[in-house]
Scaffold this active site. Structure first.
Site, PDB file in Angstrom:
ATOM      1  N   ASN A   9      46.075  40.376  33.953  1.00  0.00           N
ATOM      2  CA  ASN A   9      46.096  41.844  33.965  1.00  0.00           C
ATOM      3  C   ASN A   9      46.365  42.289  35.398  1.00  0.00           C
ATOM      4  O   ASN A   9      45.492  42.182  36.252  1.00  0.00           O
ATOM      5  CB  ASN A   9      44.735  42.356  33.454  1.00  0.00           C
ATOM      6  CG  ASN A   9      44.606  43.863  33.582  1.00  0.00           C
ATOM      7  OD1 ASN A   9      45.579  44.571  33.874  1.00  0.00           O
ATOM      8  ND2 ASN A   9      43.396  44.366  33.364  1.00  0.00           N
ATOM      9  N   LYS A  11      46.828  45.180  36.489  1.00  0.00           N
ATOM     10  CA  LYS A  11      46.269  46.519  36.773  1.00  0.00           C
ATOM     11  C   LYS A  11      47.322  47.389  37.460  1.00  0.00           C
ATOM     12  O   LYS A  11      48.512  47.210  37.219  1.00  0.00           O
ATOM     13  CB  LYS A  11      44.966  46.386  37.568  1.00  0.00           C
ATOM     14  CG  LYS A  11      43.981  45.422  36.869  1.00  0.00           C
ATOM     15  CD  LYS A  11      42.586  45.463  37.389  1.00  0.00           C
ATOM     16  CE  LYS A  11      41.739  44.475  36.590  1.00  0.00           C
ATOM     17  NZ  LYS A  11      40.333  44.471  36.988  1.00  0.00           N
ATOM     18  N   HIS A  93      39.641  48.209  28.003  1.00  0.00           N
ATOM     19  CA  HIS A  93      39.253  47.653  29.298  1.00  0.00           C
ATOM     20  C   HIS A  93      38.207  48.577  29.928  1.00  0.00           C
ATOM     21  O   HIS A  93      38.290  49.798  29.803  1.00  0.00           O
ATOM     22  CB  HIS A  93      40.473  47.518  30.217  1.00  0.00           C
ATOM     23  CG  HIS A  93      40.171  46.685  31.421  1.00  0.00           C
ATOM     24  ND1 HIS A  93      39.463  47.189  32.486  1.00  0.00           N
ATOM     25  CD2 HIS A  93      40.437  45.386  31.711  1.00  0.00           C
ATOM     26  CE1 HIS A  93      39.311  46.212  33.389  1.00  0.00           C
ATOM     27  NE2 HIS A  93      39.895  45.118  32.931  1.00  0.00           N
ATOM     28  N   GLU A  95      37.798  49.617  32.786  1.00  0.00           N
ATOM     29  CA  GLU A  95      38.320  50.644  33.702  1.00  0.00           C
ATOM     30  C   GLU A  95      38.852  51.839  32.912  1.00  0.00           C
ATOM     31  O   GLU A  95      38.767  52.974  33.371  1.00  0.00           O
ATOM     32  CB  GLU A  95      39.391  50.016  34.617  1.00  0.00           C
ATOM     33  CG  GLU A  95      38.735  49.094  35.644  1.00  0.00           C
ATOM     34  CD  GLU A  95      39.569  47.907  36.084  1.00  0.00           C
ATOM     35  OE1 GLU A  95      40.783  47.899  35.865  1.00  0.00           O
ATOM     36  OE2 GLU A  95      38.974  46.958  36.646  1.00  0.00           O
ATOM     37  N   GLU A 165      34.215  40.900  29.306  1.00  0.00           N
ATOM     38  CA  GLU A 165      34.348  41.116  30.752  1.00  0.00           C
ATOM     39  C   GLU A 165      33.133  41.895  31.254  1.00  0.00           C
ATOM     40  O   GLU A 165      33.102  43.138  31.167  1.00  0.00           O
ATOM     41  CB  GLU A 165      35.617  41.925  31.054  1.00  0.00           C
ATOM     42  CG  GLU A 165      36.889  41.267  30.594  1.00  0.00           C
ATOM     43  CD  GLU A 165      38.101  41.797  31.353  1.00  0.00           C
ATOM     44  OE1 GLU A 165      38.770  40.993  32.016  1.00  0.00           O
ATOM     45  OE2 GLU A 165      38.360  43.011  31.310  1.00  0.00           O
ATOM     46  N   GLY A 171      36.270  42.195  39.723  1.00  0.00           N
ATOM     47  CA  GLY A 171      36.738  42.546  41.058  1.00  0.00           C
ATOM     48  C   GLY A 171      35.655  42.466  42.125  1.00  0.00           C
ATOM     49  O   GLY A 171      35.824  42.945  43.240  1.00  0.00           O
ATOM     50  N   SER A 211      36.278  38.056  37.878  1.00  0.00           N
ATOM     51  CA  SER A 211      36.293  37.142  39.028  1.00  0.00           C
ATOM     52  C   SER A 211      36.533  35.688  38.618  1.00  0.00           C
ATOM     53  O   SER A 211      35.948  34.765  39.207  1.00  0.00           O
ATOM     54  CB  SER A 211      34.999  37.276  39.849  1.00  0.00           C
ATOM     55  OG  SER A 211      34.902  38.586  40.387  1.00  0.00           O
ATOM     56  N   GLY A 232      42.245  39.145  36.569  1.00  0.00           N
ATOM     57  CA  GLY A 232      42.703  40.301  37.336  1.00  0.00           C
ATOM     58  C   GLY A 232      43.307  39.864  38.656  1.00  0.00           C
ATOM     59  O   GLY A 232      44.457  39.412  38.729  1.00  0.00           O
TER      60      GLY A 232
END
Ligand code: 13P
Length: 248
Positions: A9, A11, A93, A95, A165, A171, A211, A232
């Site tokens: 991903n 992003k 997701h 986010e 996740e 991140g 991560s 990510g």
């Protein structure tokens, strides 16, 4: 048996030349393997990347809208994604849930739209830190699945891919330990079994994200209920991403 997948991903990262450079490197470096590889670039790059692709990875979008066409400024539809070479989309997701207020009911509509349009999807779930700190993570994730996914029939559920996740691991460099991840994955599989049956539970792919790096991928992927990763930051570097693919 669940299919093994490593997905990247990207992003909202990489400008055009950087994105194309990454694709060229992936074309060169991804080796023949039994693992399915998927890239989720920013959607404006899907068309050119589909033309550059040498078939080593599938292409998907990080977001799409449930309606097929119409006056929905700024959105993209599944038929549009398919027309430029995308075959799969992320749904839910964290986010999108956090910054764009996408809730379980809204995400359920995307799940239904994906199935109606024969479009694959990865349904993301995962708890924030404050929920884990009070030991409520299982209830939290189960509710996400119940409210957006578990209305599906068993036959439809076979097509679902789930990504766990934990938000506190995204991140942050703070990965869930293999034990924490496996525990959640085993629970997710057991809920699928309870709701559907053993065969369906065995067939559903459950990815880990948060991560995941070359250094920890091997340990995570060795867990019996972890079928791969949604990556990510490490997906932006071809060497790291390929090392994660090769961790299987
Ligand atoms: P990181 O690998 O950067 O933690 O991101 C995980 C993720 O959100 C993938 O969708």
């Amino acid at each position: 048996m669940a299919q093994k997948i490593v997905a990247g991903n990207w992003k909202m990262n990489l400008e055009k030349e950087e994105a194309f450079d990454l694709v060229n490197q992936l074309n060169e470096k991804i080796e023949e393997s039994t693992v399915r590889v998927i890239a989720f670039p920013p959607s404006i790059y899907v068309l050119p990347i589909s033309k550059m692709s040498q078939g080593k990875f599938d292409l998907g979008v990080q977001n799409f809208y449930a309606k097929s066409a119409g006056a929905y400024t700024g959105e993209i539809s599944i038929p549009q994604v398919k027309s430029v070479g995308g075959s799969i989309g992320l749904i839910g997701h964290s986010e999108r849930r956090e910054y764009f207020q996408e809730g379980n009911e809204f995400l359920k509509e995307k799940v239904d739209a994906a199935l109606e349009n024969s479009f694959e999807f990865i349904f993301c779930c995962g708890e924030p830190l404050e929920v884990r700190e009070v030991g409520e993570e299982l209830n939290f994730v189960k509710k996400q699945l119940e409210e957006s996914l578990f209305h599906l029939s068993a036959e439809q559920m076979w097509k679902a891919i789930i990504a766990y996740e934990p938000i506190w691991a995204i991140g942050t460099g703070r990965t869930a330990s293999a034990e924490q991840a496996e525990d959640m994955h085993a629970n997710i599989r057991s809920w699928v079994e309870e709701k559907y049956n053993e065969e369906t539970a065995k067939s559903v792919t459950i990815l880990y994200g948060g991560s995941c790096k070359p250094e920890n991928a091997k340990e995570l992927f060795a867990c019996p209920n972890i079928d791969g990763g949604l990556i990510g930051g490490a997906a932006l570097k071809a060497d790291d991403f390929c090392a994660i693919i090769n961790a299987f």
